[in-house]
Design a protein around this motif. Structure first.
Motif, PDB file in Angstrom:
ATOM      1  N   LEU A 186     -12.389 -80.607 -99.253  1.00 55.97           N
ATOM      2  CA  LEU A 186     -12.561 -79.475 -98.335  1.00 55.97           C
ATOM      3  C   LEU A 186     -13.861 -78.718 -98.583  1.00 55.97           C
ATOM      4  CD1 LEU A 186      -8.900 -78.157 -98.229  1.00 55.97           C
ATOM      5  CD2 LEU A 186     -10.170 -79.230 -96.351  1.00 55.97           C
ATOM      6  N   TRP A 200     -15.163 -74.166 -91.100  1.00 54.25           N
ATOM      7  CA  TRP A 200     -13.708 -74.101 -90.995  1.00 54.25           C
ATOM      8  C   TRP A 200     -13.040 -74.890 -92.114  1.00 54.25           C
ATOM      9  CZ3 TRP A 200     -11.680 -70.310 -88.548  1.00 54.25           C
ATOM     10  CH2 TRP A 200     -12.384 -69.718 -87.520  1.00 54.25           C
ATOM     11  N   VAL A 234     -10.239 -73.567 -94.763  1.00 52.82           N
ATOM     12  CA  VAL A 234      -9.033 -74.273 -95.215  1.00 52.82           C
ATOM     13  C   VAL A 234      -9.054 -74.417 -96.741  1.00 52.82           C
ATOM     14  CG1 VAL A 234      -7.703 -76.422 -95.037  1.00 52.82           C
ATOM     15  CG2 VAL A 234      -8.765 -75.442 -92.998  1.00 52.82           C
ATOM     16  N   HIS A 235     -10.248 -74.591 -97.325  1.00 51.80           N
ATOM     17  CA  HIS A 235     -10.392 -74.627 -98.782  1.00 51.80           C
ATOM     18  C   HIS A 235      -9.845 -73.338 -99.394  1.00 51.80           C
ATOM     19  CE1 HIS A 235     -12.433 -75.381-102.665  1.00 51.80           C
ATOM     20  NE2 HIS A 235     -12.817 -74.110-102.620  1.00 51.80           N
ATOM     21  N   LEU A 270      -7.669 -71.198 -97.966  1.00 47.10           N
ATOM     22  CA  LEU A 270      -6.219 -71.154 -97.737  1.00 47.10           C
ATOM     23  C   LEU A 270      -5.479 -72.049 -98.719  1.00 47.10           C
ATOM     24  CD1 LEU A 270      -5.819 -71.187 -93.850  1.00 47.10           C
ATOM     25  CD2 LEU A 270      -5.528 -69.275 -95.425  1.00 47.10           C
ATOM     26  N   ASN A 271      -6.024 -73.218 -98.968  1.00 42.07           N
ATOM     27  CA  ASN A 271      -5.436 -74.133 -99.942  1.00 42.07           C
ATOM     28  C   ASN A 271      -5.426 -73.479-101.332  1.00 42.07           C
ATOM     29  OD1 ASN A 271      -4.310 -76.680-100.670  1.00 42.07           O
ATOM     30  ND2 ASN A 271      -6.290 -77.288-101.492  1.00 42.07           N
TER      31      ASN A 271
END
Length: 153
Positions: free
Chosen positions: A112, A122, A126-127, A129-130
């Motif tokens: 990511l 984006w 996500v990186h 959020l992960n």
């Protein structure tokens, strides 16, 4: 034991060596949680460090070095927790959650971040959020062992 009760809801009495492993597991999970929380600060440090010399890729990479090294330490901690979870045999979650964390840390996070810098911001989102999911995983592991420690028979 009725159907509503599970082995997690009842105190487990086990051999002494398994309780020792469970205590090590608990302390290493706490270390993982603290280091996962520090990742947020290390990411911010990298971001503002990279902004000191915009356009200098080597400087930007160096600014994120603490974040990258701490991430490597976290996936080693996930492996250690996986092994300790198998040895303690407290329940299936004590080895399954660290295995998922290792996959998220080792597999997903590196991919990511690369896609975030190379393809689209984006993927960087996500990186992050992960990373929140990883923090929650370490928190769950630690709190699970605090609430349901193994006890000696």
């Amino acid at each position: 034991m009725n159907v509503a009760q599970t082995t997690d809801a009842v105190p487990r009495h086990v051999a002494g060596w398994r309780t020792v492993i469970d205590r090590f597991y608990q302390w290493i999970a706490l270390l993982g949680l603290v280091l996962a929380l520090l990742q947020v600060a290390f990411a911010a440090l990298g971001f503002w460090g990279a902004e000191e010399k915009p356009g200098d890729q080597a400087w930007g990479m160096a600014a994120f070095e603490p974040h990258a090294i701490n991430g490597m330490v976290l996936y080693v901690i996930a492996v250690v927790l996986f092994i300790l979870g198998l040895l303690s045999r407290a329940n299936w979650k004590v080895w399954a959650v660290p295995l998922v964390l290792f996959i998220l840390l080792y597999g997903a996070q590196g991919l990511l971040v690369g896609l975030g810098f190379g393809v689209s911001k984006w993927f960087g989102f996500v990186h992050a959020l992960n990373g929140v999911v990883i923090i929650a995983g370490f928190a769950w592991i630690y709190l699970n062992r605090v609430r349901r420690p193994l006890t000696v028979t």
